[in-house]
Design a protein around this motif. Sequence first.
Motif, PDB file in Angstrom:
ATOM      1  N   UNK A  51       0.885  -1.295  -0.478  1.00 30.44           N
ATOM      2  CA  UNK A  51      -0.305   0.010  -0.188  1.00 30.44           C
ATOM      3  C   UNK A  51       0.619   1.057  -0.101  1.00 30.44           C
ATOM      4  N   UNK A  52       0.493   2.153  -0.377  1.00 30.02           N
ATOM      5  CA  UNK A  52       0.829   3.707   0.150  1.00 30.02           C
ATOM      6  C   UNK A  52       0.351   4.315   0.456  1.00 30.02           C
ATOM      7  N   UNK A  53       1.100   5.760   1.060  1.00 39.70           N
ATOM      8  CA  UNK A  53       0.252   7.226   1.295  1.00 39.70           C
ATOM      9  C   UNK A  53      -0.076   7.573  -0.012  1.00 39.70           C
ATOM     10  N   UNK A  54      -1.594   8.376   0.065  1.00 40.06           N
ATOM     11  CA  UNK A  54      -2.126   9.065  -1.094  1.00 40.06           C
ATOM     12  C   UNK A  54      -2.842   9.705  -0.663  1.00 40.06           C
ATOM     13  N   UNK A  55      -2.481  11.244  -1.391  1.00 37.59           N
ATOM     14  CA  UNK A  55      -3.776  12.882  -1.109  1.00 37.59           C
ATOM     15  C   UNK A  55      -5.250  11.712  -1.628  1.00 37.59           C
ATOM     16  N   UNK A  56      -6.236  12.351  -0.837  1.00 41.04           N
ATOM     17  CA  UNK A  56      -7.293  12.864  -0.888  1.00 41.04           C
ATOM     18  C   UNK A  56      -8.121  13.891  -0.808  1.00 41.04           C
ATOM     19  N   UNK A 108     -11.902  25.153  -0.270  1.00 40.88           N
ATOM     20  CA  UNK A 108     -13.340  25.393   0.446  1.00 40.88           C
ATOM     21  C   UNK A 108     -13.103  23.839  -0.293  1.00 40.88           C
ATOM     22  N   UNK A 109     -12.501  22.626   0.690  1.00 41.63           N
ATOM     23  CA  UNK A 109     -12.669  21.429   0.405  1.00 41.63           C
ATOM     24  C   UNK A 109     -12.107  20.937   1.524  1.00 41.63           C
ATOM     25  N   UNK A 110     -12.252  19.718   1.191  1.00 46.93           N
ATOM     26  CA  UNK A 110     -12.283  18.114   2.653  1.00 46.93           C
ATOM     27  C   UNK A 110     -10.433  17.633   2.135  1.00 46.93           C
ATOM     28  N   UNK A 111      -9.194  17.959   3.179  1.00 48.36           N
ATOM     29  CA  UNK A 111      -8.175  17.412   2.457  1.00 48.36           C
ATOM     30  C   UNK A 111      -7.644  16.295   3.252  1.00 48.36           C
ATOM     31  N   UNK A 112      -7.307  15.000   2.991  1.00 47.49           N
ATOM     32  CA  UNK A 112      -6.934  14.425   3.382  1.00 47.49           C
ATOM     33  C   UNK A 112      -5.913  12.716   2.948  1.00 47.49           C
ATOM     34  N   UNK A 113      -5.225  12.085   3.818  1.00 46.37           N
ATOM     35  CA  UNK A 113      -4.074  10.809   3.589  1.00 46.37           C
ATOM     36  C   UNK A 113      -4.326   9.932   4.577  1.00 46.37           C
ATOM     37  N   UNK A 114      -3.980   8.849   3.013  1.00 43.95           N
ATOM     38  CA  UNK A 114      -5.020   7.981   3.891  1.00 43.95           C
ATOM     39  C   UNK A 114      -3.627   6.708   2.969  1.00 43.95           C
ATOM     40  N   UNK A 115      -3.854   5.536   3.695  1.00 42.75           N
ATOM     41  CA  UNK A 115      -3.333   4.461   2.761  1.00 42.75           C
ATOM     42  C   UNK A 115      -3.908   3.382   1.553  1.00 42.75           C
TER      43      UNK A 115
END
Length: 283
Positions: free
Chosen positions: A211-216, A251-258
Amino acid sequence: MTGPVDLSTTAGACPTDRGVLAVAGPDAEDFLQGQLSQDVAGLAEGQSAWSLILQPQGRIDAFVRVTRQGADRFILDTDGPLEQVITRLQRFMLRTDVALEPLDWQCIAVRGPGAAEAAVAGEIVGPVPTGGIDVIGPAPQVSADVPSVDPETLEAHRIRAGFPRMGVDIDDRTIPAEAEVVPFTVSFTKGCFTGQELVARMDSRGSTAPRYLRFLTLQGRANLGSGDQITNADGADVGAVTSAAWDAAADSTVALGYIKRAVEMPAEVNVAGGRARASAVPR
């Protein structure tokens, strides 16, 4: 300045928590050279580098910045639990003339265009690989002409930059490759260090992580939290959120996740009942 500060166009400053540890003594350089993934011996006085402290099996125990303050004195700082760093280092300090001293220092993060040129004062002015500086010391100072930003703005900028936090996006189960930190934390020419085998093997063989760290990013404000499931268009589980923030300027929600390596980037995914765009973290 009115309205939210946009750190993509304007520099801003915000106090942030970092644990700080002095590592000093006649054996300090040799000891850290064998425990950190970065080339500690190659640091000039006042120079900093980002590094990992690994388990013997290659998983991450700590994500730190190391700064040389003198021939036999180094400073480690981390956004993870400092006690975890101390405990891990003490395990390998047999017959070593090294002292560990936690320091009651503060940190001010300066981010955005022109951050590195801002007038600042501190014991350490440490660069951040994704841009900006951290000013660290007993009483760090940043010029009054740099506007203050709130912690959520700083967090949104960190997430947009794809820069992981220890204890949030990285824990003791994480391997360096999947967190996307190897290019700026590991020296492959320094010689042996604890946990080197896994990192070196994956690099030499061109191996991929599961898996890899991704930006959402999601339009508007979304209620995301650590552990929220990420699914593909078919509803299959492909990953999980690790950190999220509201980016008021965008005006957005940002997140990191695998997300599993089989999911090609960029991709449209589902999270918390909404659609999100996933992409590789900037590097």
